[in-house]
Design a protein around this motif. Structure first.
Motif, PDB file in Angstrom:
ATOM      1  N   ASP A 144       0.807  -1.224   0.000  1.00 19.46           N
ATOM      2  CA  ASP A 144       0.000   0.000   0.000  1.00 19.46           C
ATOM      3  C   ASP A 144       0.835   1.267   0.000  1.00 19.46           C
ATOM      4  N   LYS A 145       2.105   1.183  -0.439  1.00 19.73           N
ATOM      5  CA  LYS A 145       2.972   2.361  -0.436  1.00 19.73           C
ATOM      6  C   LYS A 145       2.895   3.166  -1.731  1.00 19.73           C
ATOM      7  N   ASN A 146       2.068   2.689  -2.664  1.00 17.44           N
ATOM      8  CA  ASN A 146       1.840   3.448  -3.891  1.00 17.44           C
ATOM      9  C   ASN A 146       3.147   3.755  -4.627  1.00 17.44           C
ATOM     10  N   LEU A 192       9.583  10.086  -2.829  1.00 18.54           N
ATOM     11  CA  LEU A 192       8.739  11.000  -2.063  1.00 18.54           C
ATOM     12  C   LEU A 192       8.265  10.344  -0.768  1.00 18.54           C
ATOM     13  N   PRO A 193       8.003  11.141   0.266  1.00 17.04           N
ATOM     14  CA  PRO A 193       7.412  10.579   1.490  1.00 17.04           C
ATOM     15  C   PRO A 193       6.044   9.960   1.198  1.00 17.04           C
ATOM     16  N   LEU A 194       5.657   9.023   2.011  1.00 14.04           N
ATOM     17  CA  LEU A 194       4.432   8.267   1.776  1.00 14.04           C
ATOM     18  C   LEU A 194       3.190   9.166   1.807  1.00 14.04           C
ATOM     19  N   HIS A 195       3.158  10.146   2.716  1.00 16.10           N
ATOM     20  CA  HIS A 195       1.951  10.966   2.829  1.00 16.10           C
ATOM     21  C   HIS A 195       1.750  11.851   1.611  1.00 16.10           C
ATOM     22  N   ILE A 196       2.805  12.124   0.858  1.00 11.75           N
ATOM     23  CA  ILE A 196       2.646  12.898  -0.381  1.00 11.75           C
ATOM     24  C   ILE A 196       2.169  11.984  -1.499  1.00 11.75           C
ATOM     25  N   ARG A 197       2.713  10.761  -1.578  1.00 10.06           N
ATOM     26  CA  ARG A 197       2.294   9.826  -2.627  1.00 10.06           C
ATOM     27  C   ARG A 197       0.820   9.433  -2.463  1.00 10.06           C
ATOM     28  N   GLN A 198       0.327   9.485  -1.244  1.00 11.92           N
ATOM     29  CA  GLN A 198      -1.055   9.074  -0.989  1.00 11.92           C
ATOM     30  C   GLN A 198      -2.025  10.258  -0.935  1.00 11.92           C
ATOM     31  N   ALA A 199      -1.591  11.424  -1.407  1.00 12.50           N
ATOM     32  CA  ALA A 199      -2.475  12.596  -1.394  1.00 12.50           C
ATOM     33  C   ALA A 199      -3.702  12.321  -2.257  1.00 12.50           C
ATOM     34  N   PRO A 200      -4.910  12.562  -1.748  1.00  7.86           N
ATOM     35  CA  PRO A 200      -6.129  12.206  -2.507  1.00  7.86           C
ATOM     36  C   PRO A 200      -6.400  13.112  -3.692  1.00  7.86           C
ATOM     37  N   THR A 201      -6.040  14.391  -3.585  1.00  4.46           N
ATOM     38  CA  THR A 201      -6.299  15.328  -4.680  1.00  4.46           C
ATOM     39  C   THR A 201      -5.024  16.072  -5.020  1.00  4.46           C
ATOM     40  N   LEU A 202      -5.040  16.712  -6.186  1.00  2.13           N
ATOM     41  CA  LEU A 202      -3.870  17.457  -6.640  1.00  2.13           C
ATOM     42  C   LEU A 202      -3.594  18.644  -5.733  1.00  2.13           C
ATOM     43  N   GLU A 203      -4.633  19.327  -5.271  1.00  8.59           N
ATOM     44  CA  GLU A 203      -4.440  20.480  -4.400  1.00  8.59           C
ATOM     45  C   GLU A 203      -3.805  20.058  -3.087  1.00  8.59           C
ATOM     46  N   PRO A 258       4.974  25.530   5.210  1.00  9.57           N
ATOM     47  CA  PRO A 258       4.334  26.812   5.463  1.00  9.57           C
ATOM     48  C   PRO A 258       5.251  27.956   5.093  1.00  9.57           C
ATOM     49  N   PRO A 259       4.655  29.128   4.805  1.00 16.20           N
ATOM     50  CA  PRO A 259       5.495  30.281   4.437  1.00 16.20           C
ATOM     51  C   PRO A 259       6.528  30.565   5.503  1.00 16.20           C
ATOM     52  N   GLY A 260       7.738  30.871   5.060  1.00 13.55           N
ATOM     53  CA  GLY A 260       8.826  31.160   5.989  1.00 13.55           C
ATOM     54  C   GLY A 260       9.984  30.221   5.785  1.00 13.55           C
ATOM     55  N   SER A 261       9.748  28.979   5.310  1.00 12.31           N
ATOM     56  CA  SER A 261      10.847  28.087   4.958  1.00 12.31           C
ATOM     57  C   SER A 261      10.462  27.358   3.689  1.00 12.31           C
ATOM     58  N   LEU A 262      10.961  27.857   2.575  1.00 12.95           N
ATOM     59  CA  LEU A 262      10.608  27.289   1.280  1.00 12.95           C
ATOM     60  C   LEU A 262      11.399  26.000   1.099  1.00 12.95           C
ATOM     61  N   THR A 263      10.889  24.904   1.657  1.00 12.16           N
ATOM     62  CA  THR A 263      11.590  23.629   1.632  1.00 12.16           C
ATOM     63  C   THR A 263      10.725  22.579   0.971  1.00 12.16           C
ATOM     64  N   LEU A 264      11.322  21.797   0.103  1.00  9.13           N
ATOM     65  CA  LEU A 264      10.589  20.760  -0.616  1.00  9.13           C
ATOM     66  C   LEU A 264      10.940  19.402  -0.050  1.00  9.13           C
ATOM     67  N   GLN A 265       9.941  18.543   0.071  1.00 11.38           N
ATOM     68  CA  GLN A 265      10.208  17.160   0.444  1.00 11.38           C
ATOM     69  C   GLN A 265      10.218  16.350  -0.844  1.00 11.38           C
ATOM     70  N   LEU A 266      11.351  16.464  -1.538  1.00 12.79           N
ATOM     71  CA  LEU A 266      11.513  15.782  -2.803  1.00 12.79           C
ATOM     72  C   LEU A 266      12.743  14.902  -2.716  1.00 12.79           C
ATOM     73  N   GLN A 267      12.712  13.809  -3.427  1.00 14.16           N
ATOM     74  CA  GLN A 267      13.815  12.862  -3.511  1.00 14.16           C
ATOM     75  C   GLN A 267      14.198  12.323  -2.148  1.00 14.16           C
ATOM     76  N   GLY A 268      13.210  12.195  -1.255  1.00 11.17           N
ATOM     77  CA  GLY A 268      13.452  11.564   0.034  1.00 11.17           C
ATOM     78  C   GLY A 268      14.270  12.394   0.983  1.00 11.17           C
ATOM     79  N   MET A 269      14.500  13.675   0.695  1.00  9.65           N
ATOM     80  CA  MET A 269      15.275  14.527   1.597  1.00  9.65           C
ATOM     81  C   MET A 269      14.781  15.951   1.429  1.00  9.65           C
ATOM     82  N   ARG A 270      15.209  16.827   2.342  1.00 10.86           N
ATOM     83  CA  ARG A 270      14.776  18.216   2.293  1.00 10.86           C
ATOM     84  C   ARG A 270      15.724  18.980   1.396  1.00 10.86           C
ATOM     85  N   LEU A 271      15.183  19.437   0.250  1.00  9.03           N
ATOM     86  CA  LEU A 271      15.996  20.170  -0.709  1.00  9.03           C
ATOM     87  C   LEU A 271      15.728  21.641  -0.521  1.00  9.03           C
TER      88      LEU A 271
END
Length: 574
Positions: free
Chosen positions: A191-193, A221-232, A241-254
C-alpha cells in the motif's frame, strides 16, 4: 506516396540521428531516401518550440531560452521604475517564468553547468523585481517570493505529471509509460503506492526518459505525499508553510541552497570589497596611522631617489639599483593605500569597486610583491661582485649591466604576474563580494563558480619558484661573501662588507617574513582579520623601513645630508 497523391516536402522534412558523441563517429553519415528524395541528417531540429540536438545536450535550446529571457528582462528593467510590484511580477511570470517552465521536463538529468545558465535568468529576474543589489545573496529573496530554483522546478514538473498520470488526469501516452508496483502476495509495502522503475542502459540518455525519471522521483517522495487524494492536497503538502521554502523531494529536504542558486550575476562589473574589519573606536586611529605611513613612504622613498640622482657621489650601482626598490614601493602603495583609506570612511555596503579597477589593483599588488624579490636579488648580485671580485667590479657592473639587471627585475615579474592574472580574467564570475581589504588574485578567482584548478596549480608553482629563487640566491650569495670575509685579512674590506651586506640582508628579511606571515595565515581561516591586517602591513612596514635603513647605514648619504644641513645653517646665520 504517388498512389496516394502525396509529395514529400524537402524543406519541411528533417532527419536526426540521436547518439552519444562517440557513437556518432561510429554511425557515420546516414542518408534517407524517400521516393527519390535524399534527406540528410540535421544536427538540430525544432519540435513544438524545443530545439533538440543529436547528443540531447539541449545546449541550443538553453541558449535560445536565455537569449529570449534576457531580452525581455532588459525591457522590463527599463520600465521597472514605473511599475508597481504586482505588475512587475506579472510581467516576469508572463515573459520569463513561462519560458523557463515551458517543456522543462526535457532538461531533467542535465549537468548543473547547463542549468546554471537558466538559474542566472531567474536570479536576474528576482533582482529586478525586488531591487536586490548584485552583491547581496539571492537565496533569502527566492525564499521570500516562494520561487523554486530551476532544478527543483524541473523535478516538480515531472512529479506533477506523474501524479496526473496515476489519476487519469494526463494524456494516455504518458499514463502508459508508468506502471504501479504490485506484489504477488499481500505485503506491508503493497500500500505504499510505488512505481516500477525499469532498467536503463545509459545514464545520459536512459535515466532521463520519463519512464525512468518519473518512478525514480516518485518512489523517493514521502508516503503521505504519494497518498495525497487530490492534486491540491499534494501541492499543499509539497510546500512547507510560508517562511521556509523547503521541498520534500527525492526523500530529503531540498532547500534552495547557496551552492545552486546564490550569486549568479552574469559577470558583474561592480564588485564589493569587505575592507578592514576595525571597531568604530579604532577607525580613526587606524586611518591616521595608514595615512601618515603612506605620506612617509612617498616622501622618504621619493626624497632618497632624488638624492641619488642629484648627488654625483651616489651614482654607484648599489644606489642606482636601490632606486628600483623605491620606485616599486611608491607605485605599489599609491595604488592600494589611498583606496583603502577611502573605503575605511565608507559603510561596508558602499565599498564598491569596478572590475577593471580591481584587476589593475590586483596586478599592481602582485607586481609589488614579486618585484621586491627580484630587485633585492639583483642587489645581492651587486654586493657579491663588489666583495668577491672587487678588482673586476667596474668591468662587470657597467651601465649596460645595470640596464640589463633593471629590465630583468621588472620584466620577469611583468610576465609572471601577467600570466597569473590572465588565467583569472578568463573565468566567469558568479559572485561580487571579495573578503579582502584590497583586490588580489585569490580574491578575484574566488568570485568564480568554475573550476580554478589551473589557477591554483600555477599560483602554487609561481610562489614556490619565486621563493626558491629568492632564498636560494640569497643563501648562495651570502655564503660566498662569508667565505671571502673569513679568509681575507683585509679589515677595511670586511668592515665595508658588514655594513653594506647587513643593510641589504635586514631589508630582505623584513620583506620575506612579512610575506610569509600572509601565506601562513591563509592556512588558518579563523584568523582572517589578522591576515587582512598582515597584508596591509606587508605594504607599509618594508616600504617605510627601506629608506630609513639605507639612509642610516650609508656613509655617502649621511655625508650629503650633513653637508646640506651645514649649508642651511650658514645661510640662516647670515
Amino acid at each position: 506516396m504517388a498512389t496516394n497523391l502525396l509529395k514529400l516536402n524537402n524543406i519541411k522534412t528533417e532527419l536526426m540521428v540521436v547518439a552519444s558523441p562517440s557513437q556518432s563517429k561510429e554511425v557515420g553519415d546516414v542518408l534517407l531516401n524517400v521516393d527519390g528524395c535524399t534527406i540528410r541528417p540535421s544536427q538540430e531540429v525544432r519540435n513544438l518550440g524545443v530545439i533538440l540536438d543529436c547528443n540531447l545536450s539541449l545546449q541550443a535550446h538553453i541558449s535560445s531560452t536565455t537569449k529570449s529571457a534576457f531580452f525581455h528582462l532588459t525591457n522590463i528593467c527599463r520600465l521597472r521604475p514605473s511599475l508597481s510590484d504586482p505588475v512587475a511580477e506579472t510581467l516576469i511570470h508572463a515573459f520569463i517564468t513561462s519560458h523557463l517552465d515551458y517543456c522543462n521536463g526535457v532538461l531533467y538529468g542535465l549537468p548543473n553547468k547547463a542549468l546554471d545558465r537558466l538559474q542566472r535568468v531567474q536570479n536576474s529576474a528576482t533582482r529586478i523585481l525586488t531591487n536586490t543589489k548584485r552583491w547581496q545573496h539571492i537565496t533569502p529573496t527566492l525564499k521570500h517570493l516562494h520561487w523554486l530554483p530551476v532544478k527543483s522546478r524541473i523535478t516538480y514538473k515531472i512529479l506533477l505529471l506523474t501524479y496526473k498520470s496515476l489519476h487519469t488526469l494526463a494524456p494516455q501516452y504518458l499514463s502508459d509509460l508508468i506502471q504501479q508496483h504490485s506484489q504477488p502476495r499481500s505485503l506491508r509495502s503493497s500500500d505504499k503506492n510505488q512505481l516500477v522503475t525499469p532498467r536503463s542502459r545509459l545514464r545520459t540518455f536512459g535515466d532521463r526518459a520519463f519512464c525512468v525519471a518519473a518512478p525514480t522521483l516518485w518512489n523517493s517522495l514521502p508516503l503521505h505525499i504519494r497518498q495525497a487524494p487530490t492534486l491540491e492536497t499534494q501541492a499543499q503538502m509539497e510546500h512547507d508553510p510560508p517562511g521556509s521554502l523547503t521541498l520534500q523531494l527525492q526523500g530529503m529536504r531540498l532547500s534552495t541552497s547557496n551552492k545552486s542558486v546564490e550569486g549568479y550575476t552574469y559577470n558583474s562589473f561592480t564588485l564589493q570589497l569587505e575592507g578592514l574589519n576595525v571597531s568604530q573606536e579604532s577607525t580613526y586611529p587606524v586611518f591616521l596611522f595608514i595615512l601618515f605611513s603612506y605620506l612617509f613612504i612617498i616622501v622618504a622613498n621619493l626624497g632618497l631617489a632624488v638624492l641619488v640622482f642629484v648627488d654625483k657621489s651616489l651614482h654607484q650601482p648599489m644606489y642606482l639599483l636601490f632606486c628600483n626598490l623605491s620606485a616599486n614601493d611608491i607605485l605599489g602603495n599609491s595604488i592600494m593605500l589611498p583606496r583603502l583609506l577611502i573605503d575605511m570612511l565608507r559603510l561596508p555596503s558602499e565599498r564598491l569597486i569596478s572590475y577593471y579597477e580591481c584587476v589593475v589593483q590586483a596586478f599592481t599588488s602582485h607586481m609589488f610583491g614579486t618585484t621586491s624579490h627580484t630587485v633585492l636579488m639583483i642587489m645581492a648580485f651587486d654586493r657579491y661582485v663588489a666583495i668577491c671580485n672587487p678588482l673586476r667590479y667596474a668591468v662587470i657592473m657597467t651601465n649596460r649591466m645595470l640596464i640589463t639587471l633593471t629590465v630583468s627585475a621588472w620584466g620577469v615579474p611583468l610576465v609572471l604576474v601577467g600570466i597569473l592574472l590572465g588565467l583569472t580574467i578568463r573565468l566567469n564570475r558568479c559572485r561580487t563580494l571579495m573578503k579582502s581589504p584590497y583586490c588580489d588574485n585569490a580574491a578575484l578567482f574566488n568570485l568564480s563558480c568554475e573550476s580554478v584548478f589551473i589557477n591554483n596549480i600555477y599560483g602554487l608553482t609561481f610562489t614556490v619558484v619565486l621563493f626558491t629563487a629568492s632564498i636560494g640566491s640569497m643563501v648562495l650569495t651570502y655564503t660566498k661573501i662569508t667565505v671571502v670575509c673569513l679568509t681575507s685579512k683585509n679589515k677595511s674590506l670586511n668592515s665595508k662588507a658588514l655594513k653594506t651586506c647587513s643593510t641589504h640582508l635586514v631589508v630582505y628579511l623584513i620583506m620575506l617574513f612579512s610575506g610569509m606571515a600572509i601565506i601562513t595565515l591563509h592556512r588558518f581561516p579563523q584568523y582572517s582579520d589578522s591576515r587582512k591586517l598582515a597584508s596591509v602591513l606587508y605594504h607599509i612596514i618594508p616600504s617605510s623601513l627601506n629608506p630609513i635603513i639605507y639612509g642610516l647605514q650609508s656613509k655617502e648619504i649621511q655625508n650629503f645630508l650633513s653637508k646640506l644641513f651645514k649649508s642651511n645653517k650658514v645661510l640662516a646665520s647670515k
